[in-house]
Design an enzyme around this catalytic site. Sequence first.
Site, short mmCIF file in Angstrom:
data_model
loop_
_atom_site.label_atom_id
_atom_site.label_comp_id
_atom_site.label_asym_id
_atom_site.label_seq_id
_atom_site.Cartn_x
_atom_site.Cartn_y
_atom_site.Cartn_z
CE1 TYR A 67 0.77 1.76 4.20
CE2 TYR A 67 1.09 -0.62 4.41
CZ TYR A 67 1.28 0.66 4.89
OH TYR A 67 2.00 0.86 6.04
CG PHE A 77 0.31 9.23 5.49
CD1 PHE A 77 0.10 7.93 5.98
CD2 PHE A 77 -0.70 9.84 4.75
CE1 PHE A 77 -1.09 7.28 5.75
CE2 PHE A 77 -1.90 9.17 4.53
CZ PHE A 77 -2.10 7.88 5.02
CG ASP A 78 3.44 3.88 6.01
OD1 ASP A 78 4.67 3.80 6.00
OD2 ASP A 78 2.69 2.93 6.33
CB ILE A 97 -8.06 2.81 9.91
CG1 ILE A 97 -7.60 2.55 8.46
CG2 ILE A 97 -7.01 3.60 10.69
CD1 ILE A 97 -7.39 3.81 7.64
CE1 TYR A 123 -4.68 5.77 12.23
CE2 TYR A 123 -4.81 6.70 10.03
CZ TYR A 123 -4.38 5.71 10.88
OH TYR A 123 -3.63 4.65 10.40
CG PHE A 140 -4.64 3.90 2.58
CD1 PHE A 140 -3.36 3.66 3.08
CD2 PHE A 140 -5.56 4.58 3.36
CE1 PHE A 140 -3.02 4.10 4.35
CE2 PHE A 140 -5.22 5.02 4.63
CZ PHE A 140 -3.94 4.78 5.12
#
Length: 576
Positions: A67, A77-78, A97, A123, A140
Site C-alpha cells: 500500500y 505519509f507511508d 483502521i 483517525y 490508500f
Amino acid sequence: MEEDFELPTGDEMMMNNDDQLDLPDDGPTLKVGEEKEIGNQGLKKKLLKAGEGWDTPDNGDEVEVHYTGTLLDGTQFDSSRDRGTPFKFTLGQGQVIKGWDLGIKTMKKGENALFTIPAELAYGSSGSPPTIPPNATLQFDVELLSWSSIKDICKDGGIFKKILVEGEKWENPKELDEVLVRYEAQLEDGSVVAKSDGVEFTVKDGHFCPALARAVKTMKKGEKVLLSVKPQYGFGEKGKPASGNEGAVPPNANTQITLELVSWKTVTEVTDDKKVIKKILKEGDGYERPNEGAVVKVKLIGKLQDGTVFLKKGHDDNELFEFKTDEDEVIDGLDRAVVTMKKGEVALLTIAPEYAFGSSETQQELAVVPPNSTVCYEIELVSFDKEKESWDMSTDEKIEAAGKKKEEGNVLFKAGKYAKASKRYEKAVKYIEYDSSFSEEEKRQAKALKVACNLNDAACKLKLKDYKQAEKLCTKVLELESRNVKALYRRAQAYIQLADLDLAEFDIKKALEIDPENRDVKLEYKTLKEKMKEFNKKEAKFYGNMFAKMSKLGSLESNKAEAKEAEPMSVDSSEA
C-alpha cells in the site's frame, strides 16, 4: 519515510460507528477506472487493476498487501512498497483502521484499488500526529497480494484455524468417525508440549485437548492447519502437568497446534437404535449398492468380542460366501449392513444381540456363540447382482414379480414376521403401481393384486400397532372397491384404536349392510359398542364433574353477594 508506520486502529474514535454501518455483503462490481461508494459512510473505492477469480477475504483471514498512503493534497505519509516489505494483518479484528477492514473485504487476489477513506473511518478528530492531521480524509493505493483463510471455528474466538495445506475433495469427518492425525502443540514462547507423528482417535472422544476434535470436523483429507487455541479449548484454568513425553501446560495458557488430518475411517449407525455400527476400513468403488433381494458374494470373518473366531468364509482360497439379502439367510444386522456397502468395500460391523443371535446359544461353524453376545464381522463385498428393478421389467414380468412378493409376504405373515411381510406387500404394489401401459387383462390382474396386497399390508400394520397406516391402506382399497368388506372391517379396527368411534361405526354398519352374516364384523361391532359405552360413561362423568364445579362456584358467588348486602352502610365522618 524512514519510520515504520504501523496503521494504528481507529476503534477508539469510532466506538459507535459499527451500529451505523449498513454495508452490503459483497463489494460493488467495478470496471477498471470506475469509482463507487462502499456502504453509506463515505468510503469510496476506485478499481485500478482487476483481480483473479471471485473469492474475496473474510473476517479472520490473514491478508498480505502492498500500500501507499497519502493525504488528499498528495502528501505521502507511508508506503510498504518503499520499505520493500508487504504488510500483513488479520482482517476484521480491529488491527487497522475501519476503512481498511471494510474496503479490503471487497478485493480479489491480485486486485489493485484506490480507497478514499473519510476521517470517521480513519483517525477521526485526533488524527495521528505528526503525519496525519485531525479530521483528515486519506487515500490508500492498495494491492491485495494474497490471504490465508483463518476461520473462527467455534464463533467465539476460542479456536482460529489457518489453512497451511489445502485438503482433498469436500468431505469432513463426523462425530463417530475414527481419524488419523499428526500434530505438534507449542506454547506462545515456542516450547513444544506435545507431538505425534500419527495417532488415531474417535472424533466424539477427542484427544489431547478439546480443540483437536473441534478442528478435525472442519477439515478435509490431507489438510494441514495452524490452530490458535484459547484456554477454554486447551487446558483451561488448571493447565496440565507434564506426563510421559508431554510437557506441562501452565494455567490459562494459549497454545499453537499444527494439525494434519492424514485420513479417517467412516463410522455409521446402520440402525436408528445404534445397535448395528459399521466402520469402513477400505472405501468401495462407484455409487451402486445392493438392493433388497440382491445376491451378494462376500468374504466374512465373524468374531466374539474376546476375539474368538466363530465363522470364516471366502478366505484362504475358500469359496466366497453367497446369500440373498432380505431373505433371513443371515442374521438381521449383517443383512441390513451389506445393503449399505459398495463393491470392494471392506468394513467392520459391530452387532448387538438383538440383531445377531439373540438370547439363545448358537453353534456356528468354528465356535459357539453364547447367549446375548455382541458380535463383530469383518466383511468385504466382493460382488453383487441386484434384484431386477420394476423399470427394467416388461408388464407381464411386473405382474409375475408382484405375485411372487405377495406369496413371500403371506409366508412371512403366517410366521409372525409382520414387519418383513409388510415390506414384501409394499414392494409387490410398487411393481404394479403405474399401469397405464398394461393391457385390460393385465390391469384386471394388477387391480386384484393391489387390493390383496394392501389388505394384507393393513393386517400387518394392525399387528404392528401402526393404525394410521392401516387406515390409509384400507382407504386405498376402498377407492378401488367401495364395497370391500375386509377393507371396511380393518379400517374400522384402526378407527377404534385411534378413538374415531363414529367413523368406525359408519364402516361397520356399511360392512353389515353388504354382508349381514359376517361373524368377524359382528364381533367388532360388539367391541365398538362396549368402547362407545365406556366412552360415554367417561364423558358423562367428565361433564358431571364440570357442572358440579360450576354449580359450587355459582353457590359461592351467591353467598358472597348476600353477605355483602347484609353489611351496614359506611358513615361519612362529616355527618357525625
